[in-house]
Design an enzyme around this catalytic site. Structure first.
Site, PDB file in Angstrom:
ATOM      1  N   GLN A  11       2.432  -1.258  -6.713  1.00 57.02           N
ATOM      2  CA  GLN A  11       3.585  -1.910  -6.073  1.00 57.02           C
ATOM      3  C   GLN A  11       4.792  -1.997  -6.994  1.00 57.02           C
ATOM      4  O   GLN A  11       5.838  -2.474  -6.575  1.00 57.02           O
ATOM      5  CB  GLN A  11       3.208  -3.329  -5.623  1.00 57.02           C
ATOM      6  CG  GLN A  11       2.235  -3.372  -4.476  1.00 57.02           C
ATOM      7  CD  GLN A  11       2.799  -2.784  -3.185  1.00 57.02           C
ATOM      8  OE1 GLN A  11       4.007  -2.686  -2.999  1.00 57.02           O
ATOM      9  NE2 GLN A  11       1.918  -2.362  -2.295  1.00 57.02           N
TER      10      GLN A  11
ATOM     11  N   CYS B 121      -5.075  -6.347   2.533  1.00 56.41           N
ATOM     12  CA  CYS B 121      -6.103  -5.971   1.544  1.00 56.41           C
ATOM     13  C   CYS B 121      -6.021  -6.864   0.305  1.00 56.41           C
ATOM     14  O   CYS B 121      -6.175  -6.391  -0.836  1.00 56.41           O
ATOM     15  CB  CYS B 121      -5.987  -4.505   1.131  1.00 56.41           C
ATOM     16  SG  CYS B 121      -6.220  -3.382   2.486  1.00 56.41           S
TER      17      CYS B 121
ATOM     18  N   ASP C 159      -2.244  -2.092 -12.684  1.00 53.73           N
ATOM     19  CA  ASP C 159      -2.121  -1.502 -11.351  1.00 53.73           C
ATOM     20  C   ASP C 159      -0.631  -1.484 -10.989  1.00 53.73           C
ATOM     21  O   ASP C 159      -0.051  -2.521 -10.679  1.00 53.73           O
ATOM     22  CB  ASP C 159      -2.934  -2.350 -10.362  1.00 53.73           C
ATOM     23  CG  ASP C 159      -2.800  -1.858  -8.923  1.00 53.73           C
ATOM     24  OD1 ASP C 159      -2.018  -0.923  -8.671  1.00 53.73           O
ATOM     25  OD2 ASP C 159      -3.485  -2.434  -8.049  1.00 53.73           O
TER      26      ASP C 159
ATOM     27  N   LYS D 218       3.638   5.380  -2.381  1.00 46.22           N
ATOM     28  CA  LYS D 218       4.391   4.118  -2.490  1.00 46.22           C
ATOM     29  C   LYS D 218       5.713   4.326  -3.219  1.00 46.22           C
ATOM     30  O   LYS D 218       6.474   3.390  -3.405  1.00 46.22           O
ATOM     31  CB  LYS D 218       3.572   3.075  -3.255  1.00 46.22           C
ATOM     32  CG  LYS D 218       2.166   2.885  -2.744  1.00 46.22           C
ATOM     33  CD  LYS D 218       1.963   1.566  -2.070  1.00 46.22           C
ATOM     34  CE  LYS D 218       0.487   1.313  -1.867  1.00 46.22           C
ATOM     35  NZ  LYS D 218       0.212   0.535  -0.694  1.00 46.22           N
TER      36      LYS D 218
ATOM     37  N   HIS E  33      -5.043  -6.701  -5.269  1.00 49.46           N
ATOM     38  CA  HIS E  33      -5.404  -5.914  -4.085  1.00 49.46           C
ATOM     39  C   HIS E  33      -6.908  -5.649  -4.141  1.00 49.46           C
ATOM     40  O   HIS E  33      -7.492  -5.578  -5.232  1.00 49.46           O
ATOM     41  CB  HIS E  33      -4.625  -4.593  -4.147  1.00 49.46           C
ATOM     42  CG  HIS E  33      -4.728  -3.724  -2.943  1.00 49.46           C
ATOM     43  ND1 HIS E  33      -5.793  -2.888  -2.723  1.00 49.46           N
ATOM     44  CD2 HIS E  33      -3.892  -3.538  -1.904  1.00 49.46           C
ATOM     45  CE1 HIS E  33      -5.604  -2.230  -1.589  1.00 49.46           C
ATOM     46  NE2 HIS E  33      -4.454  -2.602  -1.072  1.00 49.46           N
TER      47      HIS E  33
HETATM   48  N1  PLP Z   1      -3.013  -1.792  -5.663  1.00 53.56           N
HETATM   49  C1  PLP Z   1      -2.031  -2.410  -5.007  1.00 53.56           C
HETATM   50  C2  PLP Z   1      -1.316  -3.549  -5.656  1.00 53.56           C
HETATM   51  C3  PLP Z   1      -1.678  -1.989  -3.731  1.00 53.56           C
HETATM   52  O1  PLP Z   1      -0.697  -2.599  -3.079  1.00 53.56           O
HETATM   53  C4  PLP Z   1      -2.379  -0.916  -3.149  1.00 53.56           C
HETATM   54  C5  PLP Z   1      -2.065  -0.480  -1.780  1.00 53.56           C
HETATM   55  O2  PLP Z   1      -1.470  -1.177  -1.003  1.00 53.56           O
HETATM   56  C6  PLP Z   1      -3.389  -0.308  -3.888  1.00 53.56           C
HETATM   57  C7  PLP Z   1      -3.684  -0.771  -5.132  1.00 53.56           C
HETATM   58  C8  PLP Z   1      -4.155   0.837  -3.330  1.00 53.56           C
HETATM   59  O3  PLP Z   1      -3.314   1.922  -3.128  1.00 53.56           O
HETATM   60  P1  PLP Z   1      -3.847   3.197  -2.329  1.00 53.56           P
HETATM   61  O4  PLP Z   1      -4.360   2.703  -1.027  1.00 53.56           O
HETATM   62  O5  PLP Z   1      -2.629   4.059  -2.199  1.00 53.56           O
HETATM   63  O6  PLP Z   1      -4.889   3.821  -3.166  1.00 53.56           O
END
Ligand code: PLP
Length: 632
Positions: free
Chosen positions: A429, A590, A426, A452, A349
């Site tokens: 997800q 993203c 991370d 999430k 992401h």
């Molecule tokens: N990392 C991953 C794999 C994501 O899917 C997302 C959001 O879709 C993020 C990071 C960022 O999350 P947030 O926008 O809640 O900070």
């Protein structure tokens, strides 16, 4: 407490075993405390299993699946090739994680291929669809590596133990129905919230609150089976699923973007503002104490959820993005310098790309990117080639938000540690789809966002190993993070407070705690199993649509079904689905480098969560078929 709750609470004793026509076959004496005699249940279950053709020996949780009787009524068939029942003290391994979504023994792809050939007619599309997996997966189904330990019937329940009378012999060999009834009766203990109360006489028990459930940690101690996962009752917990969109019932398939909130989370946040609202840690009044307790209690829940070893490893932040930025700006600035290297993967992401690019630009470090294969799986050999003594940090997602790939995180951590690099995982997800165990992963940092995982927006978590956090300077200064301030000098708190400058998102941290309670009560293993079945069903159906190309076909996948449809722009598909009340994401998610790896700029991305059911998938497929048919 309602009468029916009272009934549930009291129905545990005495245990009368009846045959199919209702004749008493034996009465298991109730224990003095008014709870069922677990030893007697053990005896009965073992006698039953021993009587099965070809079966011998005790049925206990510690045995491997190969020795669990295949006809064990509550636990379903047990493919012996796939599963070694985890004992209570064994954490799921990486191999377990892989097996969850297929793994080598039975991969996701081969499961899709092997999904039942038998077809049913879908009530939505009116077309033939593959037969669905059983809607309610029996709990304790040994197929799941995260299945709770099989209940042990060896009469050594810690809670009951010696207080019980000698085991009576059954008058007759119990039937399968007897065992089923007995096990169900044990399950009803689940409704008692306070396990300690079980050892008190029935009259002295405190009444459990309505719909009270035993806490998961106690449940684990008791080694009782969890309740069945019933998607329809789960759906009733989410009020937004009653909404109409464009005159149609809302179908929420945009879970990778954010998840919906159960009533318990909504209520918990309201309760906070109605009864507990105060700033925390600072005042000597009642509400400050209540709010502080609620906030710190949420931190404890997060620590347990991630299996962190201490609450001091849990930092509240705004979300995964902020957590990664915190690590980059704090630990990163201190430890990453010119010519050092940061390794990420191709399927990250943007939140796990841009902060490292910024750090590299600032320090003169280099960003290296591990490639993926045509299914969207990280090429581990290529990844390892990128590692060297210059590697300071590896930062990888556990589940790709654009493709759904589950990455081999444990292996990546091990490889990176061999080169002395720290690893950030991370989990944005992954946390809502699989159990998380930061100690088993051995990662140095782990991040996720509350929204999430059925919690509120604006709250998230950074987990850090104690030495990694201690080695990270504060990144923002202000109140709450200090021990003492003079004009000459400030002394900072240790973690986590040193990273929580200013007034944090107190109410939403509390809401996140409620969300964690919610998923833990359902059981992550049950959620994973349900979603896995649904993912296979949906994949199989999507593959029947002419001109549809799935983007991301890894063996191990969770939740995400990214695709493009020949002849349609992704926003057209999104708009067509929206007209039918179906919410999916269409765009770049993203994760532009990830999609460009597959030659596309955007995709349509339905993503599943625990409250989705087969009808949601059918509705999705019906719209896609209609779209194709009208274009033809
Ligand atoms: N990392 C991953 C794999 C994501 O899917 C997302 C959001 O879709 C993020 C990071 C960022 O999350 P947030 O926008 O809640 O900070």
């Amino acid at each position: 407490m309602s009468t029916s709750d009272q009934d549930k609470a009291e129905s545990v004793s005495p245990l009368m075993v009846q045959d199919a026509v209702g004749n008493a076959r034996g009465v298991l004496p109730s224990a003095p405390t008014g709870v069922p005699d677990v030893a007697a249940l053990a005896q009965m279950a073992n006698e039953f299993f021993r009587a099965l053709p070809g079966q011998a020996g005790q049925f206990t949780g510690a045995q491997s699946a190969a020795t669990v009787p295949s006809a064990a009524p509550q636990f379903g068939a047990t493919p012996s090739s796939m599963f070694a029942a985890p004992s209570a003290d064994r954490l799921p391994s990486e191999a377990d994680v892989h097996r969850l979504s297929g793994g080598s023994a039975s991969s996701y792809q081969s499961e899709v291929a092997a999904a039942p050939a038998a077809m049913n007619v879908s009530p939505y599309s009116g077309t033939e669809v593959p037969q669905r997996a059983a809607q309610n997966t029996p709990i304790g189904n040994a197929d799941s590596p995260f299945a709770p330990p099989m209940p042990s019937f060896d009469a050594s329940f810690p809670l009951f133990g010696a207080e019980f009378p000698a085991i009576p012999r059954m008058a007759a060999l119990p039937t399968e129905d007897d065992v089923r009834a007995a096990l169900n009766s044990v399950s009803s203990l689940y409704f008692l919230e306070d396990a300690g109360a079980l050892s008190k006489p029935a009259t002295a028990r405190t009444a459990p609150p309505i719909a009270a459930r035993i806490s998961p940690s106690v449940l684990q101690d008791l080694q009782l089976p969890r309740k069945q996962f019933d998607v329809n009752s789960v759906r009733r917990d989410f009020p937004i699923l009653q909404e109409q969109v464009n005159g149609k019932p809302l179908i929420w398939l945009d879970n990778a973007a954010t998840t919906q909130k159960p009533q318990s989370v909504i209520d918990r946040i309201s309760y906070f503002y109605e009864h507990e609202n105060s700033n925390i840690h600072r005042a000597a009044h009642e509400l400050a104490a209540k709010a502080t307790d609620a906030y710190e209690n949420a931190r404890e829940k997060v620590a347990r959820f991630l299996n962190a070893s201490s609450v001091n490893e849990i930092v509240f932040v705004r979300g995964a993005t902020e957590a990664i930025n915190l690590v980059a700006k704090s630990w990163g600035r201190r430890h990453i310098g010119k010519d050092d290297e940061i390794v990420i993967s191709w399927i990250e992401h943007h939140a796990n790309i841009v902060p490292w690019q910024m750090l590299a630009a600032e320090t003169g470090a280099r960003l290296r990117v591990a490639p993926v294969d045509d299914d969207g799986q990280i090429l581990l050999d290529e990844f390892e080639k990128l590692l060297s003594p210059r590697t300071r940090l590896v930062s990888v997602t556990q589940v790709s938000n654009a493709l759904g790939t589950i990455t081999p995180t444990r292996q990546i951590v091990q490889m990176a540690h061999r080169y002395g690099a720290r690893v950030l995982v991370d989990g944005a997800q992954s946390v809502s789809h699989m159990s998380t165990d930061v100690q088993a992963l051995d990662c140095d940092f782990f991040v996720f966002s509350g929204h999430k995982v059925f919690g509120p927006t604006g709250i998230g978590v950074l987990y850090g190993k104690p030495d990694a956090l201690a080695d990270s300077p504060p990144w923002q200064g202000g109140g709450n993070m200090i021990v003492d301030v003079t004009f000459e000098k400030t002394i900072y708190h240790a973690a986590p407070a040193r990273f929580e400058a200013g007034t944090g998102n107190i109410a939403d941290a509390v809401g996140l705690g409620a969300a964690i309670d919610y998923v833990e009560q359902l059981g992550m293993e049950n959620i994973a199993r349900h979603e896995h079945d649904l993912l296979i069903y949906a994949t199989k159906l999507l593959q029947t649509i002419p001109g549809l190309r799935l983007i991301g076909t890894a063996k191990e996948k969770a939740s995400v079904l990214s695709f493009v449809l020949e002849g349609f722009r992704t926003e057209e598909v999104g708009a067509a689905l929206n007209r039918e009340g179906i919410a999916v994401r269409s765009g770049h998610h993203c994760a532009q480098p990830a999609l460009r790896r597959f030659g596309v700029e955007t995709s349509v991305r339905p993503s599943l969560a625990l409250y989705n059911h087969y009808e949601d998938v059918d509705a999705l497929i019906a719209v896609l078929r209609k779209l194709k048919n009208t274009a033809a």
